[in-house]
Design a protein around this motif. Structure first.
Motif, mmCIF file in Angstrom:
data_model
loop_
_atom_site.group_PDB
_atom_site.id
_atom_site.type_symbol
_atom_site.label_atom_id
_atom_site.label_comp_id
_atom_site.label_asym_id
_atom_site.label_seq_id
_atom_site.Cartn_x
_atom_site.Cartn_y
_atom_site.Cartn_z
ATOM 1 N N UNK A 21 0.838 -1.207 0.000
ATOM 2 C CA UNK A 21 0.000 0.000 0.000
ATOM 3 C C UNK A 21 0.871 1.255 0.000
ATOM 4 N N UNK A 22 2.019 1.196 0.663
ATOM 5 C CA UNK A 22 2.965 2.324 0.596
ATOM 6 C C UNK A 22 3.396 2.567 -0.849
ATOM 7 N N UNK A 23 3.630 1.490 -1.571
ATOM 8 C CA UNK A 23 4.002 1.614 -2.981
ATOM 9 C C UNK A 23 2.892 2.300 -3.772
ATOM 10 N N UNK A 24 1.653 1.864 -3.531
ATOM 11 C CA UNK A 24 0.524 2.373 -4.307
ATOM 12 C C UNK A 24 0.104 3.790 -3.911
ATOM 13 N N UNK A 25 0.118 4.099 -2.608
ATOM 14 C CA UNK A 25 -0.448 5.354 -2.115
ATOM 15 C C UNK A 25 0.555 6.280 -1.441
ATOM 16 N N UNK A 26 1.777 5.792 -1.240
ATOM 17 C CA UNK A 26 2.699 6.568 -0.423
ATOM 18 C C UNK A 26 2.203 6.572 1.017
ATOM 19 N N UNK A 27 2.698 7.506 1.792
ATOM 20 C CA UNK A 27 2.313 7.594 3.211
ATOM 21 C C UNK A 27 1.140 8.566 3.375
ATOM 22 N N UNK A 28 0.120 8.408 2.534
ATOM 23 C CA UNK A 28 -1.056 9.288 2.580
ATOM 24 C C UNK A 28 -1.704 9.286 3.966
ATOM 25 N N UNK A 29 -1.564 8.203 4.711
ATOM 26 C CA UNK A 29 -2.130 8.083 6.054
ATOM 27 C C UNK A 29 -1.523 9.075 7.038
ATOM 28 N N UNK A 30 -0.402 9.700 6.688
ATOM 29 C CA UNK A 30 0.244 10.668 7.600
ATOM 30 C C UNK A 30 -0.665 11.865 7.895
ATOM 31 N N UNK A 31 -1.667 12.096 7.067
ATOM 32 C CA UNK A 31 -2.603 13.205 7.258
ATOM 33 C C UNK A 31 -3.611 12.906 8.379
ATOM 34 N N UNK A 32 -3.736 11.630 8.744
ATOM 35 C CA UNK A 32 -4.759 11.219 9.717
ATOM 36 C C UNK A 32 -4.370 11.600 11.143
ATOM 37 N N UNK A 33 -5.318 12.221 11.832
ATOM 38 C CA UNK A 33 -5.152 12.470 13.258
ATOM 39 C C UNK A 33 -5.401 11.156 14.007
ATOM 40 N N UNK A 34 -4.826 11.000 15.186
ATOM 41 C CA UNK A 34 -5.022 9.740 15.918
ATOM 42 C C UNK A 34 -6.488 9.360 16.111
ATOM 43 N N UNK A 35 -7.370 10.337 16.337
ATOM 44 C CA UNK A 35 -8.785 9.990 16.528
ATOM 45 C C UNK A 35 -9.371 9.368 15.264
ATOM 46 N N UNK A 36 -8.897 9.784 14.097
ATOM 47 C CA UNK A 36 -9.361 9.173 12.841
ATOM 48 C C UNK A 36 -8.816 7.759 12.684
ATOM 49 N N UNK A 37 -7.604 7.538 13.153
ATOM 50 C CA UNK A 37 -7.038 6.184 13.127
ATOM 51 C C UNK A 37 -7.867 5.279 14.034
ATOM 52 N N UNK A 38 -8.215 5.777 15.211
ATOM 53 C CA UNK A 38 -9.053 5.010 16.136
ATOM 54 C C UNK A 38 -10.366 4.638 15.469
ATOM 55 N N UNK A 39 -10.964 5.581 14.749
ATOM 56 C CA UNK A 39 -12.225 5.297 14.054
ATOM 57 C C UNK A 39 -12.046 4.257 12.951
ATOM 58 N N UNK A 40 -10.916 4.270 12.260
ATOM 59 C CA UNK A 40 -10.648 3.258 11.236
ATOM 60 C C UNK A 40 -10.555 1.866 11.868
ATOM 61 N N UNK A 41 -9.900 1.793 13.023
ATOM 62 C CA UNK A 41 -9.811 0.508 13.731
ATOM 63 C C UNK A 41 -11.204 0.071 14.165
ATOM 64 N N UNK A 42 -12.017 1.037 14.608
ATOM 65 C CA UNK A 42 -13.398 0.725 15.001
ATOM 66 C C UNK A 42 -14.174 0.120 13.840
#
Length: 181
Positions: A21-42
């Protein structure tokens, strides 16, 4: 295989997907705040619970990819807590992202080994659905800590909850891979 070997094999699978996914999208996830990461896990844990409860999926993906997603988002969360989130496209290279991934994966392994020693592999006697429920509980705890802006009185922080979510997801993957669920 030992528990450590099983853990490492499952983590290799998770890391491979992360790298692809890093190859395909780069580190696009770096824009995510921790609360958004928590919601993705949810979202991932809630889908697992839905599949476990209903026994049927409308999308042709099962529980396994969702556990892999939990592992990878938990590591993303740990990276974001450590580095902070980016306000715009981030210049983190794939090599830097993978080095951070490996650091947190190793920390999770070391934590699992310590806890596994103390709990004497009790997780092996648990149902996969219990891992799902424990992950969901950790998510709700994390959301509460986020609402408190980290100001807990006696509880571990968000990072400890991400580590536990990751390890429960790895246990689920180990059971799905090496044992009869």
């Amino acid at each position: 295989m030992t528990t450590q070997e099983q853990f490492q094999q499952v983590m290799t699978e998770c890391r491979t997907l992360f790298a692809n996914k890093l190859h395909d999208y780069g580190a696009a996830w770096r824009i995510m705040r921790p609360c958004s990461v928590t919601d993705q896990i949810f979202i991932k844990a809630n889908r697992i619970r839905s599949i476990e409860t209903k026994g049927v999926t409308m999308v042709d993906e099962g529980i396994r990819p969702e556990f892999i997603g939990i592992v990878n988002y938990a590591i993303i969360g740990l990276i974001q807590l450590e580095l902070g989130y980016a306000d715009k496209a981030d210049a983190m290279t794939a090599e830097e992202a993978l080095a951070a991934y490996d650091k947190h994966a190793d920390e999770a392994l070391q934590l699992m080994l310590r806890k596994n020693h103390d709990y004497d592999e009790a997780w092996r006697s648990m149902r996969i659905s219990s891992y799902t429920d424990l992950i969901l509980m950790k998510i709700f705890r994390t959301k509460q800590i986020e609402a408190l802006e980290g100001g807990t009185l006696v509880s571990e922080g968000i990072d400890a909850n991400y580590m536990d979510m990751m390890n429960y997801a790895v246990f689920g993957l180990i059971k799905l891979t090496f044992e009869e669920a």
